[in-house]
Write a protein that holds these residues in place. Structure first.
Motif, short mmCIF file in Angstrom:
data_model
loop_
_atom_site.label_atom_id
_atom_site.label_comp_id
_atom_site.label_asym_id
_atom_site.label_seq_id
_atom_site.Cartn_x
_atom_site.Cartn_y
_atom_site.Cartn_z
N HIS A 41 -29.26 42.60 -43.42
CA HIS A 41 -28.17 41.97 -42.68
C HIS A 41 -26.84 42.10 -43.42
N LEU A 42 -26.86 41.99 -44.74
CA LEU A 42 -25.62 42.17 -45.50
C LEU A 42 -25.12 43.60 -45.37
N LEU A 43 -26.02 44.57 -45.43
CA LEU A 43 -25.64 45.97 -45.26
C LEU A 43 -24.96 46.18 -43.92
N LEU A 44 -25.51 45.59 -42.88
CA LEU A 44 -24.94 45.74 -41.54
C LEU A 44 -23.57 45.08 -41.45
N GLN A 45 -23.45 43.84 -41.93
CA GLN A 45 -22.19 43.10 -41.82
C GLN A 45 -21.08 43.75 -42.64
N VAL A 46 -21.41 44.21 -43.84
CA VAL A 46 -20.40 44.86 -44.67
C VAL A 46 -19.94 46.17 -44.03
N SER A 47 -20.87 46.91 -43.46
CA SER A 47 -20.51 48.16 -42.79
C SER A 47 -19.57 47.91 -41.62
N GLN A 48 -19.85 46.88 -40.84
CA GLN A 48 -19.01 46.56 -39.69
C GLN A 48 -17.63 46.09 -40.12
N LEU A 49 -17.56 45.31 -41.20
CA LEU A 49 -16.26 44.86 -41.69
C LEU A 49 -15.41 46.04 -42.14
N LEU A 50 -16.05 47.01 -42.80
CA LEU A 50 -15.29 48.16 -43.28
C LEU A 50 -14.78 49.04 -42.14
N LEU A 51 -15.38 48.92 -40.96
CA LEU A 51 -14.81 49.61 -39.80
C LEU A 51 -13.45 49.00 -39.47
N ALA A 52 -13.37 47.67 -39.49
CA ALA A 52 -12.07 47.01 -39.29
C ALA A 52 -11.10 47.39 -40.40
N GLY A 53 -11.61 47.44 -41.63
CA GLY A 53 -10.75 47.83 -42.75
C GLY A 53 -10.23 49.24 -42.60
N GLY A 54 -11.10 50.16 -42.15
CA GLY A 54 -10.66 51.53 -41.94
C GLY A 54 -9.56 51.62 -40.90
N ARG A 55 -9.67 50.82 -39.85
CA ARG A 55 -8.64 50.83 -38.81
C ARG A 55 -7.32 50.28 -39.36
N LEU A 56 -7.42 49.25 -40.20
CA LEU A 56 -6.21 48.69 -40.81
C LEU A 56 -5.58 49.70 -41.77
N GLY A 57 -6.44 50.40 -42.54
CA GLY A 57 -5.92 51.37 -43.48
C GLY A 57 -5.28 52.58 -42.80
N ALA A 58 -5.83 52.96 -41.65
CA ALA A 58 -5.30 54.11 -40.92
C ALA A 58 -4.03 53.76 -40.15
N HIS A 59 -3.84 52.48 -39.85
CA HIS A 59 -2.66 52.02 -39.11
C HIS A 59 -1.42 52.13 -39.99
#
Length: 226
Positions: free
Chosen positions: A51-69
């Motif tokens: 579950h931690l692996l899944l949640q961290v992966s999903q959070l980093l998707l949001a982080g990637g979008r913020l970093g690319a913005h």
């Protein structure tokens, strides 16, 4: 409630439009905060690591979008006060207890610095610190300061929670791989985040390898060998 404008002129209202960038990011942030708190309760320890692996992966998707913005510029010159930061010590301690004995791992802080020695880190510290950063931005978001929230999440992604959560993801993914591929884990019992380095007297992290085996930690951490 007034709209907030980011640097590229995109309006980010808090009206709940599911296609809105700010709404999507805030949803992912809130989902992570809630999920980590639930996992830390320890009610389902057999599923903790997956579950931690899944949640961290999903959070980093949001982080990637913020970093690319492109750079987000808040409406106000100075950051408004959000009040006292909620204490995360209990969350940190619960996660540390849940992840024992694999909480401590080795990480290279900056992969672009040559001859950088790995340093000891803790998954529990990484996740608790990320929750602190994310809650700070969420306080702005809930107060209607959307551009401020997006600026804070973007800035803290680049400077703090992005690197630490990325490191935690590598540790969690490595742990899953060790167990699923039936590969023994090195013994990290002598490694502590207060030591400042993962190297022993002989500079070899594997000097005391083998004491912690994947088979011994698979069941309590919710991992099954093939």
């Amino acid at each position: 409630m007034s709209d907030r404008t980011t640097a590229d002129g995109t309006l980010n209202a808090t009206e709940g439009d599911p296609d809105d960038f700010a709404v999507q990011v805030s949803d992912q942030v809130e989902s992570f905060i809630v999920a980590i708190a639930e996992i830390a309760k320890g009610d389902d320890p057999d599923s903790a690591v997956p579950h931690l692996l899944l949640q961290v992966s999903q959070l980093l998707l949001a982080g990637g979008r913020l970093g690319a913005h492109q750079d987000i510029v808040p409406d106000e010159r100075y950051e408004p006060d959000v009040g006292p930061e909620p204490d995360v010590d209990e969350l940190r301690e619960r996660l540390a207890a849940l992840l024992d004995p694999v909480d401590v791992y080795a990480e290279v802080f900056d992969p672009y610095k040559t001859r950088t020695a790995p340093v000891p880190c803790r998954i529990s510290d990484d996740l608790a610190d990320a929750v602190t950063d994310l809650r700070h931005g969420m306080a702005h978001y809930r107060a209607g300061r959307v551009s401020e929230a997006l600026w804070w999440w973007q800035f803290s992604y680049l400077t703090n929670w992005g690197p630490t959560v990325s490191a935690a993801l590598r540790a969690l993914q490595s742990l899953v791989a060790h167990v699923r591929l039936d590969t023994p884990l090195d013994d990290l019992d002598g490694l502590d985040t207060d030591s400042g380095s993962v190297e022993g007297d002989d500079g070899d992290l594997e000097a005391e390898a083998g004491a912690v085996m994947a088979a011994e930690i698979a069941a309590p951490l919710g991992l099954k060998q093939r």
